[in-house]
Write an enzyme that holds these catalytic residues in place. Structure first.
Site, PDB file in Angstrom:
ATOM      1  N   CYS A   1     -13.129  -4.566   1.918  1.00  0.00           N
ATOM      2  CA  CYS A   1     -13.773  -3.814   3.001  1.00  0.00           C
ATOM      3  C   CYS A   1     -12.729  -3.100   3.855  1.00  0.00           C
ATOM      4  CB  CYS A   1     -14.605  -4.757   3.866  1.00  0.00           C
ATOM      5  SG  CYS A   1     -15.606  -3.920   5.122  1.00  0.00           S
ATOM      6  N   CYS A   2     -11.671  -3.806   4.222  1.00  0.00           N
ATOM      7  CA  CYS A   2     -10.597  -3.184   5.002  1.00  0.00           C
ATOM      8  C   CYS A   2      -9.930  -2.055   4.221  1.00  0.00           C
ATOM      9  CB  CYS A   2      -9.547  -4.226   5.398  1.00  0.00           C
ATOM     10  SG  CYS A   2     -10.041  -5.331   6.738  1.00  0.00           S
TER      11      CYS A   2
ATOM     12  N   CYS B   1     -12.739  -5.280  13.900  1.00  0.00           N
ATOM     13  CA  CYS B   1     -14.152  -4.958  13.720  1.00  0.00           C
ATOM     14  C   CYS B   1     -15.024  -6.072  14.297  1.00  0.00           C
ATOM     15  CB  CYS B   1     -14.457  -4.767  12.236  1.00  0.00           C
ATOM     16  SG  CYS B   1     -13.730  -3.281  11.513  1.00  0.00           S
TER      17      CYS B   1
ATOM     18  N   CYS C   1     -15.769  -9.319  12.306  1.00  0.00           N
ATOM     19  CA  CYS C   1     -14.578 -10.060  11.864  1.00  0.00           C
ATOM     20  C   CYS C   1     -13.689 -10.506  13.016  1.00  0.00           C
ATOM     21  CB  CYS C   1     -13.757  -9.205  10.903  1.00  0.00           C
ATOM     22  SG  CYS C   1     -14.687  -8.662   9.447  1.00  0.00           S
TER      23      CYS C   1
ATOM     24  N   CYS D   1      -4.785  -6.736   7.601  1.00  0.00           N
ATOM     25  CA  CYS D   1      -5.895  -5.984   7.034  1.00  0.00           C
ATOM     26  C   CYS D   1      -5.459  -5.027   5.932  1.00  0.00           C
ATOM     27  CB  CYS D   1      -6.624  -5.214   8.128  1.00  0.00           C
ATOM     28  SG  CYS D   1      -5.568  -4.041   8.978  1.00  0.00           S
TER      29      CYS D   1
END
Length: 240
Positions: A114-115, A203, A206, A231
């Site tokens: 995702c990162c 985010c 997270c 990240c």
């Protein structure tokens, strides 16, 4: 770039204060930018603008930031009367990822994928246009991943063929207390989430507040191994 001696500059900047490191960075590179997300980065903006008024600033909009963070970005833009380049993910790649895995796959698969889409790819696009960049990394943010980074380095993760990218870390040797002393002394804007127990802010899904005496990175990706809390923006810090 050919006139810049990395090895010599590393020696000259070792243990130097943030202003000295910033002066060196801005004197050697015209095509340089500050990466902005947290309190440390606004300190760098505040210092840099005292040295040079045309400093580039960019930030990453992952699409998953806290509402407070979006308002904070706008507050910094207005406070310093600067342009901020807001970088966003590749829409097609992000749409396909969310369609396949949903909005919270990182709780099962880890945050790397995702990162990579929301942060690393937009950053890579931006850094490809620069000769150097400035970050707010500090050694005490993570002894596992940041204790050995220098004041200036070749960014091997984001350099491309025949175009080396130089990375400056002016706040490397400062503590969190020194950052906040500067913020209070010079009335630097900061994210209101810091007043709610958030120290290291990423985010929304997270990041969570930390408890008293917990390390500041404890609130980031709390479900994962504590030694891998990067990240991908500073992927070179993670020991293999």
């Amino acid at each position: 770039m050919t006139a810049f001696d990395l090895s010599q500059t590393q020696t000259e900047l070792q243990g130097k204060n943030p202003r000295s490191i910033l002066k060196t960075a801005l004197a050697n590179f015209d095509n340089i930018a500050i990466s902005f997300s947290g309190a440390e980065d606004v300190v760098l903006i505040d210092m840099a603008l005292q040295i040079r008024k045309d400093v580039q600033v960019f930030t990453l909009d992952t699409g998953r930031l806290h509402p407070e963070t979006y308002r904070f970005i706008e507050q910094v833009r207005k406070h310093y009367q600067i342009d901020i380049d807001v970088l966003t993910p590749n829409r097609d790649v992000l749409d396909a990822f969310v369609k396949q895995k949903g909005l919270f796959s990182f709780y099962q698969d880890g945050h790397k994928e995702c990162c990579g889409i929301r942060k690393v790819e937009p950053l890579r696009r931006k850094l490809a246009t620069l000769d150097a960049w400035i970050t707010g990394q500090r050694k005490d943010q993570s002894l596992d991943t940041r204790s050995e980074i220098p004041e200036v380095q070749l960014d091997e993760a984001f350099s491309i063929a025949d175009k080396p990218l130089i990375k400056f870390n002016p706040l490397l040797n400062w503590s969190s207390a020194q950052v906040w002393d500067y913020i209070e002394a010079y009335q630097v804007p900061y994210n209101p989430l810091h007043g709610q127990g958030f120290i290291s802010i990423g985010c929304e899904p997270c990041t969570r507040p930390v408890l008293p005496n917990q390390h500041e990175r404890a609130g980031r990706w709390w479900w994962e191994d504590a030694t891998k809390k990067e990240c991908g923006l500073h992927v070179g810090n993670v020991k293999q």
